[in-house]
Design a protein around this motif. Structure first.
Motif, PDB file in Angstrom:
ATOM      1  N   SER A   1      23.177 -26.992  37.191  1.00  0.00           N
ATOM      2  CA  SER A   1      23.646 -25.786  36.518  1.00  0.00           C
ATOM      3  C   SER A   1      23.089 -25.738  35.103  1.00  0.00           C
ATOM      4  O   SER A   1      22.618 -26.743  34.568  1.00  0.00           O
ATOM      5  CB  SER A   1      25.177 -25.742  36.481  1.00  0.00           C
ATOM      6  N   ALA A   2      23.162 -24.562  34.500  1.00  0.00           N
ATOM      7  CA  ALA A   2      22.733 -24.373  33.117  1.00  0.00           C
ATOM      8  C   ALA A   2      23.540 -23.243  32.514  1.00  0.00           C
ATOM      9  O   ALA A   2      23.982 -22.327  33.215  1.00  0.00           O
ATOM     10  CB  ALA A   2      21.232 -24.059  33.043  1.00  0.00           C
ATOM     11  N   VAL A   3      23.724 -23.316  31.194  1.00  0.00           N
ATOM     12  CA  VAL A   3      24.447 -22.286  30.452  1.00  0.00           C
ATOM     13  C   VAL A   3      23.440 -21.502  29.619  1.00  0.00           C
ATOM     14  O   VAL A   3      22.619 -22.086  28.907  1.00  0.00           O
ATOM     15  CB  VAL A   3      25.532 -22.904  29.547  1.00  0.00           C
ATOM     16  N   PHE A   4      23.503 -20.189  29.714  1.00  0.00           N
ATOM     17  CA  PHE A   4      22.631 -19.313  28.940  1.00  0.00           C
ATOM     18  C   PHE A   4      23.482 -18.411  28.055  1.00  0.00           C
ATOM     19  O   PHE A   4      24.505 -17.886  28.502  1.00  0.00           O
ATOM     20  CB  PHE A   4      21.767 -18.440  29.862  1.00  0.00           C
ATOM     21  N   GLU A   5      23.054 -18.263  26.794  1.00  0.00           N
ATOM     22  CA  GLU A   5      23.707 -17.329  25.889  1.00  0.00           C
ATOM     23  C   GLU A   5      22.882 -16.055  25.884  1.00  0.00           C
ATOM     24  O   GLU A   5      21.665 -16.087  25.689  1.00  0.00           O
ATOM     25  CB  GLU A   5      23.795 -17.930  24.486  1.00  0.00           C
TER      26      GLU A   5
END
Length: 769
Positions: A95-99
């Protein structure tokens, strides 16, 4: 509050195979969750993509829409899973978090992040359509397609519909629909399709559309069977009767020839084509029976292919729609909002300029007048806690606004200025903070601010930041002119942090009015609990008196000292409209989106465990996904120096001798700048009408304190002006709008400049080198 609807597109490369031994490759799909950013908000699952069989570099067609607000952070978590037969046993693949702001501020509006275990996730964000242009219903049928599956097999054809993207890197294609697969069929009759006209062709029915037919392969290596290029209008005009069902009964007079490398691979016939709804479009009745209306996708194929990615794949047996919806959702034209002025609907949006690569540049001007108090004493406005690392209110405001605007500045370089202090006995109303003209990142901004107290300054007065405004306006004009020459766009934001009202309202008003034609916005944050009523007047006078474009926003920090999100919303909410007003008012359109070959390389962010968000999803056997726990990041706090800068606390500085006197360090602001006191007033003394703050003895400057006796001094260049400009004082008889011939002090070459509007007789204005 300016809120834009944006669309999220995803793809991945080189994911780790988690299918297990002898089970082939993983079948990945992605789940997108919007993260809550403050107490009271709730995280929400935006949805999941289609499953793509046997592929570790999936290019998903499914897109997701989300509200974007420039002035607050918005995060999404993208989790990738390997589908197994029992839905609840799906295996996580990373998974990855993007702003959202970071993605929009990145080149091409694309951000790439490596994920734990291997592989890279790509997120692209674009503006979503505003107004419905109707829905295009059509149906295709293949006739005598050429078999490409070898001697002992028969092709399993499906087709893809791609829209054309026109950008700075040349035209490219982006898949918006994939049909279902027709097993062992060289005369396929695919299911009807319904796509949003605005998403498919931007409401231009003559815009090119690409239709590609491929032979499905279970290993994901789909074999092209040919393609043809047409348009919505071309498909509509090519409609023929579907015949009796026998391919021989179908009229081929308007058929599209399917070609591959110049050779004929069969015919594609349009048996149904109509547009329903949309502004200015004649309704064609209800959708034909069997049509499942859906919004078109903005898939990642276009930008993925520019990176050398594989062909997009999808799950065998189903069409890859963007998500079913009701006819009422897409067939009814959206009316313009009430009260919208004529022509407003044609105005571009802030995200249009971001898509074209607009650079937002931030500079900061800090108040060092004596009314701030002794920075060595706890409780004063400039007090620096070097033990616990807590931020003072100046640092909180600086870091909060800088963190938002900095996302849209590619080089992360920020000019830092100060005003209201004396150096070597001379008052300076615009001096450089730090040892370089532009500092790096938020940490560099804070360090430059803190380092100023080691420079031997005397906190003085009065409060004058007109020169900082003039300098920022000159820099903004210069950078936009340079950007324009190389096919780019730039806009400047000046953040002024002050503890009191300006001493000369008229001087400040003139500076603001003169700067209103520059690509500049001014945000003033009042620190402390002084009377800021005069500052509010600066926020309002332009609109009330017609003094040019409204470029000023004033906010009292004390009202938002407990919530960083509310502060950035209050300070930055007007920026998007001010950006659009500037460019649109000059007939400057957003630049084409950066696409195609221009995106030959996208930097990847290395995997960062600190970005992981506590998030637990539940998977039901029916495919339903629930949010069981987590999904919250509290962005309301300001943090402290140690966590924000990512370093250990600074020890109290040791004493050292002051630096040698360097006259060049103040030469421009002491002489070239041309700053002159009012008639009858000595240099460095207060203007008429200056009154000290309550409780402070009369005298000037108030509470003059020279800081640096116990702290080490930085080099004297701390007071050198930024090198991008020099200052010129108007000679007698010269007024605003006239031209002056000057000698460039750096190059010694002659140059001609026009005096900006609003500069009074004998006034000073900055000129780019």
């Amino acid at each position: 509050m300016t809120v834009d609807r944006v669309q999220i597109t995803l793809h991945a490369q080189k994911l780790k195979n988690v299918a297990g031994a002898f089970k082939g490759l993983s079948d990945p799909y992605a789940v997108v969750t919007q993260i809550a950013s403050e107490p009271g908000d709730s995280p929400s699952i935006l949805g999941k993509t289609e499953v793509i069989k046997n592929n570790l570099s999936p290019h998903w067609v499914k897109t997701f829409s989300i509200d974007y607000e420039f002035s607050k952070p918005t995060r999404i978590n993208v989790g990738v899973y390997d589908e197994v037969r029992k839905q609840k046993d799906n295996k996580p693949m990373g998974s990855a978090v993007f702003e959202v702001g970071e993605v929009l501020g990145s080149r091409g509006n694309i951000k790439a992040k490596k994920i734990k275990g291997g592989g890279t996730l790509f997120c692209r964000i674009q503006k979503a359509s505003d107004v419905s242009a109707g829905t295009f219903h059509f149906e295709l049928r293949g006739i005598k397609l050429k078999n490409v599956d070898g001697m002992f097999g028969k092709s399993d054809p499906f087709f893809e519909v791609s829209k054309q993207l026109k950008g700075g890197g040349g035209p490219s294609w982006q898949v918006v629909y994939r049909s279902e697969v027709m097993d062992n069929n060289l005369n396929p009759k695919w299911k009807p399709v319904s796509l949003d006209v605005n998403e498919l062709c931007g409401n231009d029915r003559y815009q090119s559309v690409l239709i590609t037919v491929k032979d499905w392969d279970k290993k994901g290596k789909h074999q092209p069977m040919g393609f043809f290029e047409t348009s919505v209008s071309g498909l509509t005009n090519a409609k023929v009767h579907g015949g009796t069902g026998d391919p021989k009964s179908i009229d081929l007079s308007k058929a599209f020839k399917l070609k591959k490398k110049g050779k004929l691979y069969g015919d594609i016939v349009v048996t149904a084509a109509t547009i329903e709804g949309g502004s200015g479009v004649s309704a064609a009745g209800a959708a034909p029976s069997g049509y499942a209306v859906s919004a078109a996708a903005s898939a990642s194929t276009g930008f993925a292919s520019a990176l050398g990615g594989n062909e997009p794949q999808y799950q065998h047996g189903t069409a890859a729609n963007v998500g079913a919806t009701t006819a009422a959702n897409v067939l009814t034209p959206m009316a313009p909002p009430q009260g919208m002025p004529p022509g407003r609907a044609s105005r571009p949006k802030f995200v249009d300029f971001l898509s074209g690569g607009l650079e937002l540049q931030l500079s900061v001007a800090v108040d060092f007048t004596g009314s701030n108090g002794d920075p060595r004493k706890p409780g004063t406005l400039h007090y620096i806690d070097r033990v616990k690392g807590q931020l003072n209110d100046y640092e909180k405001a600086l870091s909060a606004v800088g963190a938002i605007v900095g996302k849209y500045d590619s080089d992360q370089k920020f000019p830092m200025l100060g005003f209201g202090a004396k150096f070597r006995g001379i008052i300076n109303h615009c001096f450089q903070l730090g040892q370089v003209p532009e500092v790096s990142g938020i940490k560099g901004m804070i360090d430059a601010y803190r380092g100023t107290f080691k420079s031997g300054l005397v906190m003085s007065g009065p409060t004058v930041f007109a020169e900082a405004i003039q300098l920022a306006a000159a820099q903004a004009r210069s950078k936009q002119e340079i950007a324009k020459r190389i096919g780019q766009q730039a806009y400047h934001i000046l953040l002024i942090l002050t503890d009191g009202a300006v001493s000369d309202i008229n001087q400040t008003k003139n500076a603001i009015q003169a700067a209103s034609d520059a690509p500049l916005s001014i945000v003033i944050v009042g620190i402390g609990n002084a009377d800021f009523s005069a500052m509010q007047f600066l926020d309002d006078f332009q609109s009330q008196q017609g003094a040019g474009r409204d470029i000023v926003q004033f906010v009292e920090f004390q009202r938002y000292q407990s919530n960083k999100i509310h502060l950035t919303q209050a300070t930055l909410d007007e920026i998007p409209d001010q950006v659009v007003d500037y460019f649109h008012g000059r007939g400057l359109k957003p630049l084409p989106p950066i696409r195609g070959s221009t995106l030959s390389l996208i930097p990847e962010d290395d995997y960062n465990a600190d970005e992981e968000i506590d998030l637990t999803l539940g998977f039901g056997e029916d495919g339903e996904i629930t949010l069981d726990s987590g999904g919250m990041v509290d962005d309301t706090g300001y943090g402290d120096y140690n966590t924000f800068a990512g370093i250990t606390p600074m020890a109290p500085p040791a004493a050292s001798a002051p630096p040698a006197y360097n006259p060049a360090a103040r030469q421009v602001y002491a002489s070239q700048q041309g700053y002159t006191p009012q008639q009858g007033q000595q240099q460095g003394y207060p203007p008429q009408g200056y009154a000290p703050p309550q409780g402070q003895q009369q005298g000037y400057p108030p509470q003059q304190q020279q800081y640096g006796g116990q702290a080490p001094q930085v080099v004297a260049a701390v007071v050198a002006p930024p090198p991008q400009v020099f200052h010129v004082q108007l000679p007698p008889g010269v007024n605003a709008g006239q031209q002056l011939q000057l000698t460039n002090p750096r190059t010694q070459q002659p140059m001609i400049v026009t005096v900006p509007p609003g500069i009074p007789p004998g006034g000073v204005f900055p000129v780019p080198y």
